[in-house]
Design a protein around this motif. Structure first.
Motif, PDB file in Angstrom:
ATOM      1  N   GLU A 170      22.305  -4.777  -1.183  1.00  0.00           N
ATOM      2  CA  GLU A 170      21.412  -5.580  -2.027  1.00  0.00           C
ATOM      3  C   GLU A 170      21.430  -5.092  -3.464  1.00  0.00           C
ATOM      4  O   GLU A 170      20.419  -5.074  -4.157  1.00  0.00           O
ATOM      5  CB  GLU A 170      19.994  -5.590  -1.456  1.00  0.00           C
ATOM      6  CG  GLU A 170      19.903  -6.224  -0.079  1.00  0.00           C
ATOM      7  CD  GLU A 170      18.473  -6.440   0.400  1.00  0.00           C
ATOM      8  OE1 GLU A 170      17.525  -6.165  -0.366  1.00  0.00           O
ATOM      9  OE2 GLU A 170      18.310  -6.890   1.545  1.00  0.00           O
ATOM     10  N   LEU A 230      21.927  -2.128  -4.819  1.00  0.00           N
ATOM     11  CA  LEU A 230      21.547  -0.751  -5.126  1.00  0.00           C
ATOM     12  C   LEU A 230      22.126   0.188  -4.074  1.00  0.00           C
ATOM     13  O   LEU A 230      22.322  -0.192  -2.922  1.00  0.00           O
ATOM     14  CB  LEU A 230      20.030  -0.601  -5.178  1.00  0.00           C
ATOM     15  CG  LEU A 230      19.294  -1.418  -6.251  1.00  0.00           C
ATOM     16  CD1 LEU A 230      17.794  -1.207  -6.130  1.00  0.00           C
ATOM     17  CD2 LEU A 230      19.764  -1.051  -7.647  1.00  0.00           C
ATOM     18  N   PHE A 285      17.766   5.704  -6.308  1.00  0.00           N
ATOM     19  CA  PHE A 285      18.721   4.596  -6.244  1.00  0.00           C
ATOM     20  C   PHE A 285      19.371   4.374  -7.598  1.00  0.00           C
ATOM     21  O   PHE A 285      18.727   4.544  -8.642  1.00  0.00           O
ATOM     22  CB  PHE A 285      18.030   3.306  -5.796  1.00  0.00           C
ATOM     23  CG  PHE A 285      17.627   3.314  -4.349  1.00  0.00           C
ATOM     24  CD1 PHE A 285      18.478   2.823  -3.371  1.00  0.00           C
ATOM     25  CD2 PHE A 285      16.398   3.819  -3.949  1.00  0.00           C
ATOM     26  CE1 PHE A 285      18.113   2.829  -2.027  1.00  0.00           C
ATOM     27  CE2 PHE A 285      16.016   3.829  -2.618  1.00  0.00           C
ATOM     28  CZ  PHE A 285      16.889   3.336  -1.652  1.00  0.00           C
ATOM     29  N   ASN A 319      22.169   1.552  -9.807  1.00  0.00           N
ATOM     30  CA  ASN A 319      22.742   0.212  -9.781  1.00  0.00           C
ATOM     31  C   ASN A 319      24.255   0.291  -9.956  1.00  0.00           C
ATOM     32  O   ASN A 319      24.839   1.385  -9.989  1.00  0.00           O
ATOM     33  CB  ASN A 319      22.098  -0.681 -10.839  1.00  0.00           C
ATOM     34  CG  ASN A 319      22.335  -0.169 -12.247  1.00  0.00           C
ATOM     35  OD1 ASN A 319      23.258   0.621 -12.502  1.00  0.00           O
ATOM     36  ND2 ASN A 319      21.501  -0.602 -13.180  1.00  0.00           N
ATOM     37  N   SER A 337      18.235   2.405   2.976  1.00  0.00           N
ATOM     38  CA  SER A 337      18.768   1.339   2.124  1.00  0.00           C
ATOM     39  C   SER A 337      17.809   0.160   2.096  1.00  0.00           C
ATOM     40  O   SER A 337      16.968  -0.019   2.992  1.00  0.00           O
ATOM     41  CB  SER A 337      20.143   0.902   2.641  1.00  0.00           C
ATOM     42  OG  SER A 337      21.069   1.960   2.551  1.00  0.00           O
ATOM     43  N   PHE A 338      17.965  -0.671   1.074  1.00  0.00           N
ATOM     44  CA  PHE A 338      17.092  -1.828   0.919  1.00  0.00           C
ATOM     45  C   PHE A 338      17.392  -2.887   1.982  1.00  0.00           C
ATOM     46  O   PHE A 338      18.549  -3.147   2.326  1.00  0.00           O
ATOM     47  CB  PHE A 338      17.261  -2.438  -0.470  1.00  0.00           C
ATOM     48  CG  PHE A 338      16.425  -1.757  -1.512  1.00  0.00           C
ATOM     49  CD1 PHE A 338      15.136  -2.186  -1.785  1.00  0.00           C
ATOM     50  CD2 PHE A 338      16.915  -0.653  -2.205  1.00  0.00           C
ATOM     51  CE1 PHE A 338      14.357  -1.550  -2.743  1.00  0.00           C
ATOM     52  CE2 PHE A 338      16.149  -0.015  -3.158  1.00  0.00           C
ATOM     53  CZ  PHE A 338      14.862  -0.451  -3.427  1.00  0.00           C
ATOM     54  N   ASN A 367      14.828  -6.745   0.051  1.00  0.00           N
ATOM     55  CA  ASN A 367      14.260  -6.355  -1.251  1.00  0.00           C
ATOM     56  C   ASN A 367      13.321  -5.162  -1.206  1.00  0.00           C
ATOM     57  O   ASN A 367      12.728  -4.809  -2.226  1.00  0.00           O
ATOM     58  CB  ASN A 367      13.532  -7.533  -1.919  1.00  0.00           C
ATOM     59  CG  ASN A 367      14.468  -8.693  -2.206  1.00  0.00           C
ATOM     60  OD1 ASN A 367      15.559  -8.488  -2.737  1.00  0.00           O
ATOM     61  ND2 ASN A 367      14.066  -9.889  -1.819  1.00  0.00           N
ATOM     62  N   ALA A 401      12.581  -0.993   0.425  1.00  0.00           N
ATOM     63  CA  ALA A 401      13.160   0.178   1.067  1.00  0.00           C
ATOM     64  C   ALA A 401      12.054   1.154   1.437  1.00  0.00           C
ATOM     65  O   ALA A 401      11.048   1.287   0.721  1.00  0.00           O
ATOM     66  CB  ALA A 401      14.170   0.863   0.149  1.00  0.00           C
ATOM     67  N   ASP A 446       9.825  -1.342  -4.164  1.00  0.00           N
ATOM     68  CA  ASP A 446      10.645  -2.512  -4.454  1.00  0.00           C
ATOM     69  C   ASP A 446      11.843  -2.085  -5.291  1.00  0.00           C
ATOM     70  O   ASP A 446      12.055  -0.888  -5.542  1.00  0.00           O
ATOM     71  CB  ASP A 446       9.820  -3.605  -5.130  1.00  0.00           C
ATOM     72  CG  ASP A 446       9.308  -3.208  -6.507  1.00  0.00           C
ATOM     73  OD1 ASP A 446       9.823  -2.230  -7.089  1.00  0.00           O
ATOM     74  OD2 ASP A 446       8.386  -3.870  -7.007  1.00  0.00           O
ATOM     75  N   LYS A 447      12.619  -3.040  -5.761  1.00  0.00           N
ATOM     76  CA  LYS A 447      13.869  -2.702  -6.434  1.00  0.00           C
ATOM     77  C   LYS A 447      13.684  -2.185  -7.855  1.00  0.00           C
ATOM     78  O   LYS A 447      14.655  -1.738  -8.486  1.00  0.00           O
ATOM     79  CB  LYS A 447      14.810  -3.907  -6.426  1.00  0.00           C
ATOM     80  CG  LYS A 447      15.392  -4.195  -5.051  1.00  0.00           C
ATOM     81  CD  LYS A 447      16.410  -5.308  -5.089  1.00  0.00           C
ATOM     82  CE  LYS A 447      17.053  -5.502  -3.728  1.00  0.00           C
ATOM     83  NZ  LYS A 447      18.052  -6.585  -3.720  1.00  0.00           N
ATOM     84  N   THR A 448      12.485  -2.240  -8.362  1.00  0.00           N
ATOM     85  CA  THR A 448      12.215  -1.622  -9.666  1.00  0.00           C
ATOM     86  C   THR A 448      11.780  -0.175  -9.508  1.00  0.00           C
ATOM     87  O   THR A 448      11.601   0.530 -10.496  1.00  0.00           O
ATOM     88  CB  THR A 448      11.115  -2.397 -10.412  1.00  0.00           C
ATOM     89  OG1 THR A 448       9.860  -2.225  -9.733  1.00  0.00           O
ATOM     90  CG2 THR A 448      11.451  -3.876 -10.501  1.00  0.00           C
TER      91      THR A 448
END
Length: 838
Positions: free
Chosen positions: A364, A366, A377, A379, A395-396, A399, A401, A413-415
Motif C-alpha cells: 500500500e 509504504l 515506515f 515511502n 505492514s499496512f 490503510n 497498520a 494511519d499512513k501519515t
C-alpha cells in the motif's frame, strides 16, 4: 495483526447441528465402557458398550460381546449389533462381516450383496474394490457389480479408469468394466488428467484416454504432465514431451522442474537454466546458482554468492552484487549490502539511503524499516513518513497498520497519526469500517478515525460481516450492529447468522429463528435446524423433520425421518422409513416418497431460443418445446428408471442398471441384456443386446451372439453384428476386428479397408497409421494406402506432416505421401536429427 484464538469461533458457524452442545462424540466411562457425550460434557448415552468408534456420515460403529452394529447421534441403535465386524460408512454404504465373509449394507441396514467377499474397501468416487478367493472386482454404488472378481489386483478409480492386473499384466478398464487397453503392461499407473504412465520391459511411456500409446515405451523414467508437458528421461538425462507424445525439449538435463506457467528450471553440467515452454529455448546462460520465482516480471538470481535480478527474457536487469534481496513488490525490491538494507526500483536505481537494519516489502505504498532497533515506515522516494520509534510494526492493511511499544499495541494511519492510544493487547483488521481491539481481556470496536464505537466489554466478538458481529459474555451470545446497538440481547447459549436477515438462536438445547432486528420468527422449539437455500430451512421437532420458509413459517408437516439438501437448491430430498421423495421449495411434493434411491438431476431445462438438436441428436424429430432435458435416476427395490424435471416417470422402473443420456440417448440394462431409450423414455431398439458401448458421433457398438456391430441413434442397424470386436467411432471411422486382424468402417457401415492389419490407430488429419508384419505405414480416409507398409516406426500426422523411420533413418512425408526434402526445411531437419539421437 493477530487474530485472537477462541474455541467459540469454530462453533458459531456450525449450521446443521445447532451449536457445540449438539456435537456428539464417544467417551470412556469409569467402567472402561464406551458411551456418548455432547461437546459440553452432557451425557447422551451411558457408558455400556465395549467400543464406540467416531461418527462417520452420522453413524458410529458400536460393539458389545464381539458383535457390531451402528448408533445414531442420539444413541439409538439404528443397525442391530449382529455382525462379527463392521467398517465405517463411506458415501452412504459400509461393509459388515458375518462369520468370515463380508457384505455391503446401506444406512437403513439393508443388505445389498451376498456375504461372500473376503474384503470390501470403502466406497470412493462411487466405487468399492472387493476381493473374493484371492481375486478382485469392482462394485458401483449406483448399479452393483461392474466386474466379477477376476483380477489379481485393481488400483483405485482415477479420472475415469481403473488400472487392473491379470496374469502378471496390467491394463485399464472404464467405470462400466469395458477394456480401454489390452492387459499387456508390466505396470500401469493411475490416470493423471488425460494421461497415464505405463511400463513394459522396465521402460516407460504414456497412453491417453483413448488407450493409444502417445509415446514409444522406451523411457527409463517419466513424470506426470504439468502445464501441457511431461518430463521424460533416458540415460539419466531429462527432457520434455508434449501431449501428442512429441519430444519438444531434448533430453540433455541432469535435473529439471515441472513448468510453472511458462518457465522451468533445468540444470546440466552443474549450470542452472530457465527454459521457456512456448519457444522451448533456454534464456539464461547457466551462470546462476539459484533462480527464485518471478514477481512483477523480475526474478532474484544468485551468482558467486551475490544476488541480482533478471527479467523474463533472461536479461540481467540488476547485476549480482547484493548480499541478500527480497522479491519485487509494488515496483520496489529490498536489497542488502554491507549489512545494510535499502530499496531499488526495477531499473536498479537506489531510492533510499541504505542505512536500515531490517526492512519489509512495500505494501500500500509504504514499507516498514528498522534503525537502532526501532521501526517506522518509508515511502518510495526513501523518505521517512512514519517516525522510527516503534518496537514492532505490521505492514499496512486497508490503510492502517498495527504498531507496538513494549507489550501494548495501537493503530496508525499512513501519515503516522496514532488513531488509537498504544494501550491495547491486540487489534484486528478493519472489516466494514470497524476493527476489534482487545483490552484487559475484553473486546470492543473502533472506527477508522480511531474512535471507540464499542468499548472493550465482551468476552468474545466476531469481526463484522453483513453489518453484524456475534458477541458473547458469560457464555451467552447476542448480536451487535455497527452502531454498537445490541439488536439481539445476550441471552442465548449460541447464535448463528445464517442469511442477511435470519439468525438461528439456541437455548436449553432447542433452537429457533429471529430476524436481525431481534424479532422472534419462530418459537425456540426445534432440536436441529439447517439452511437449504436462501428461503428454505430444514428443522427437526420431536425427532421428525419438516421445512420452514425464509420467514420461519412451517410449510410441511413434520413427518419425515430426514431431509437432505439436493444438488438443485429449489428441491430437497426427504425420507420416510427408508424411502425417498423430492419436495419443492413451497413444501409440495415433486415426487411421492416411494423410492429407495434418488440421484441428483442431470442436465437442464430446454430453452426455446437455443438451437435445436444437432444432426447427431436422436431427438431431432421430436417437439422440443414439450421436452424437459433434466432427468434423474430413481430406484424402487432393486430396479431403476428415470424421472424428468417435473418428477414424472419417463420410463418404467424396471432396469437393473442405467447410464447417462448422451445426445438424447441412454443405455439401459435389464435381465443381463442392453437396450437404448431416448429422453422421452421411448425404447428405440427392438432387440436386446448382449453388450453395448456408448454413443460416439451418433453411433454405438452393439453385441449379439458374440459378434459386434453398430446402430445409429434411432435404433437403425448400420452394420450387422459380425465382427469379433470394434472400437468407438472417432473422426468418422471405427476399427473392426476379425480373427485378430483389423480394418476400418465408415459411418455408413462400409468397410473402407480389408480386414488385414495387425494393428490400427485412429484417424488424425484424415490419415491413419497401420501396422502389418511388424512394419508400419499410412492409409487415407478412402482406405487407400498412402505409403507402403514398410517402415520401422512412425508417428501420427501433426500439422500436415509425419515422421517415419526406415533403415534407421528418419524422414518426413506430407499428406500426399510424398517425402519432404529436409535440406529445404531446417525445422524438420532438426526434428529428424533429434529423433535419430533418441
Amino acid at each position: 495483526m493477530r487474530n485472537n484464538t477462541n474455541l467459540l469461533i469454530a462453533i458459531l458457524f456450525i449450521l446443521n447441528i445447532g451449536g457445540v452442545k449438539s456435537i456428539v462424540k464417544p467417551t470412556i466411562g469409569d467402567n472402561d465402557k464406551y458411551g456418548l457425550e455432547r461437546g459440553d460434557g452432557s451425557i447422551v448415552l451411558k457408558a455400556s458398550y465395549d467400543k464406540i468408534e467416531d461418527f462417520s456420515e452420522g453413524l458410529a460403529i458400536a460393539s458389545k460381546n464381539d458383535k457390531y452394529g451402528f448408533l445414531d447421534a442420539k444413541g439409538r441403535v439404528v443397525i442391530p449389533l449382529k455382525y462379527d465386524n463392521a467398517k465405517a460408512f463411506s458415501e452412504g454404504y459400509c461393509a459388515v462381516k458375518l462369520n468370515t465373509k463380508w457384505a455391503i449394507i446401506d444406512k437403513t441396514g439393508k443388505v445389498l450383496s451376498n456375504f461372500d467377499y473376503d474384503r470390501i474397501e470403502p466406497f470412493a468416487n462411487g466405487f468399492s474394490i472387493v476381493k473374493k478367493s484371492d481375486k478382485y472386482g469392482i462394485i458401483s454404488s449406483d448399479n452393483g457389480a461392474i466386474t466379477y472378481c477376476i483380477y489379481d489386483e485393481i488400483r483405485e478409480y482415477r479420472n475415469g479408469f481403473f488400472a487392473v492386473k491379470l496374469n502378471k499384466k496390467w491394463g485399464y478398464i472404464d467405470k462400466y468394466g469395458n477394456k480401454l487397453t489390452k492387459l499387456k503392461y508390466d505396470y500401469a499407473n493411475n490416470f493423471n488428467g488425460d494421461f497415464a504412465a505405463v511400463v513394459m520391459d522396465k521402460k516407460f511411456g504414456f497412453i491417453n484416454k483413448n488407450g493409444i500409446e502417445i509415446t514409444p515405451i522406451k523411457y527409463e523414467l517419466v513424470w506426470n504432465f504439468s502445464n501441457g508437458l511431461a518430463k521424460i528421461s533416458i540415460n539419466k538425462k531429462i527432457g520434455y514431451i508434449d501431449e501428442t507424445g512429441k519430444e519438444v525439449i531434448a533430453m540433455i538435463y541432469d535435473e529439471a522442474s515441472n513448468f510453472d506457467a511458462d518457465l522451468a528450471q533445468c540444470k546440466r553440467n552443474n549450470k542452472l537454466y530457465l527454459v521457456d515452454r512456448k519457444t522451448r529455448n533456454e534464456f539464461t546462460n547457466g551462470s546462476y546458482q539459484v533462480i527464485e520465482d518471478f514477481s512483477e516480471n523480475m526474478a532474484a538470481v544468485k551468482k558467486n554468492s551475490k544476488w541480482g535480478f533478471i527479467d523474463k527474457t533472461g536479461n540481467q536487469m540488476i547485476s549480482c552484487k547484493y548480499d541478500s534481496v527480497l522479491s519485487f513488490a509494488e515496483g520496489m525490491a529490498a536489497v542488502k549490502y554491507n549489512q545494510k538494507w535499502e530499496f531499488i526500483d526495477q531499473s536498479g536505481k537506489e531510492v533510499s539511503n541504505g542505512n536500515f537494519q531490517e526492512v519489509k516489502s512495500f505494501k500500500e505504498g509504504l514499507a516498514a524499516a528498522k534503525v537502532y532497533e526501532r521501526w517506522g515506515f518509508i515511502n518510495k522516494t526513501g523518505s521517512i513518513v512514519v517516525k522510527l520509534k516503534y518496537d514492532r510494526v505490521n505492514s499496512f492493511v486497508n490503510n492502517f497498520a498495527e504498531v507496538k511499544v513494549g507489550i501494548r499495541v495501537g493503530m496508525i494511519d499512513k501519515t503516522g497519526k496514532e488513531i488509537t492510544p498504544i494501550k491495547y493487547s491486540n487489534t484486528g483488521d478493519f472489516t466494514e469500517g470497524l476493527a476489534r481491539v482487545w483490552e484487559n481481556g475484553k473486546i470492543g470496536f473502533i472506527n477508522e478515525s480511531g474512535e471507540v464505537v464499542v468499548s472493550p466489554k465482551y468476552d468474545f466478538a466476531t469481526a463484522f460481516e453483513d453489518g453484524f458481529s456475534v458477541i458473547e459474555n458469560n457464555k451467552q451470545c447476542g448480536l451487535l450492529d455497527k452502531n454498537g446497538r445490541e439488536i439481539i440481547p445476550i441471552i442465548y447459549d449460541y447464535i448463528n447468522p445464517i442469511s442477511p436477515n435470519l439468525v438461528m438462536v439456541y437455548k436449553d438445547y432447542k433452537c429457533g429463528l429471529v430476524d436481525k432486528n431481534g424479532k422472534s420468527l419462530t418459537p425456540i422449539i426445534y432440536e436441529r435446524l439447517f439452511k437449504i437455500s436462501k428461503n428454505l430451512l430444514a428443522v427437526e421437532r420431536n425427532s421428525k423433520w419438516g421445512l420452514l420458509d425464509g420467514k420461519g413459517k412451517e410449510i410441511t408437516p413434520f413427518i419425515y425421518n430426514s431431509i437432505e439438501s439436493y444438488a438443485d437448491e429449489s428441491i430437497v430430498k426427504a425420507c420416510v422409513n427408508g424411502l425417498y421423495g423430492l419436495l419443492k421449495s413451497d413444501g409440495k411434493e415433486l415426487t411421492p416418497v416411494k423410492y429407495s434411491n434418488i440421484e441428483d438431476f442431470i442436465g437442464r431445462g430446454y430453452d426455446k431460443e437455443e438451437t435445436k438438436a444437432d444432426e447427431n441428436d436422436a431427438l431431432g424429430s421430436f417437439d422440443f418445446e414439450h421436452l424437459l432435458y433434466r432427468y434423474a435416476k430413481v430406484k424402487q427395490g432393486s430396479s431403476w428408471g428415470y424421472i424428468n424435471a417435473e418428477g414424472k416417470e419417463i420410463t418404467p422402473i424396471v432396469y437393473s442398471k442405467l447410464h447417462d443420456f448422451k445426445n438424447g440417448i441412454s443405455k439401459v440394462e435389464r435381465g443381463g441384456s442392453f437396450e437404448f431409450v431416448n429422453f422421452l423414455g421411448t425404447q428405440i431398439t427392438n432387440g436386446q443386446f448382449d453388450d453395448a458401448g456408448e454413443f460416439h458421433e451418433g453411433l454405438v457398438q452393439i453385441k449379439k451372439e458374440g459378434k459386434w456391430g453398430f446402430i445409429d441413434n434411432t435404433g437403425k442397424e448400420i452394420s450387422p453384428p459380425k465382427y469379433d470386436n470394434v472400437s468407438n467411432f472417432s473422426n468418422g471411422f471405427a476399427t473392426i476386428i476379425v480373427n485378430n486382424k483389423m480394418g476400418f468402417i465408415d459411418k455408413s457401415g462400409n468397410e473402407i479397408t480389408p480386414i488385414k492389419y495387425d494393428y490400427t490407430w485412429q484417424f488424425t488429419e484424415d490419415v491413419a497409421l497401420v501396422q502389418l508384419n511388424n512394419k508400419v505405414g499410412y492409409i487415407n480416409s478412402s482406405g487407400k494406402e498412402l505409403t507402403e507398409i514398410k517402415y520401422e516406426s512412425a508417428y501420427m500426422f501433426s500439422n500436415g506432416v509425419a515422421p517415419l523411420k526406415l533403415n534407421g533413418k528418419w524422414i518426413f512425408i506430407d499428406k500426399n505421401g510424398q517425402e519432404i526434402d529436409l535440406e529445404k526445411n531446417q525445422a524438420l531437419k532438426e526434428a529428424a536429427l533429434k529423433l535419430e539421437g533418441n
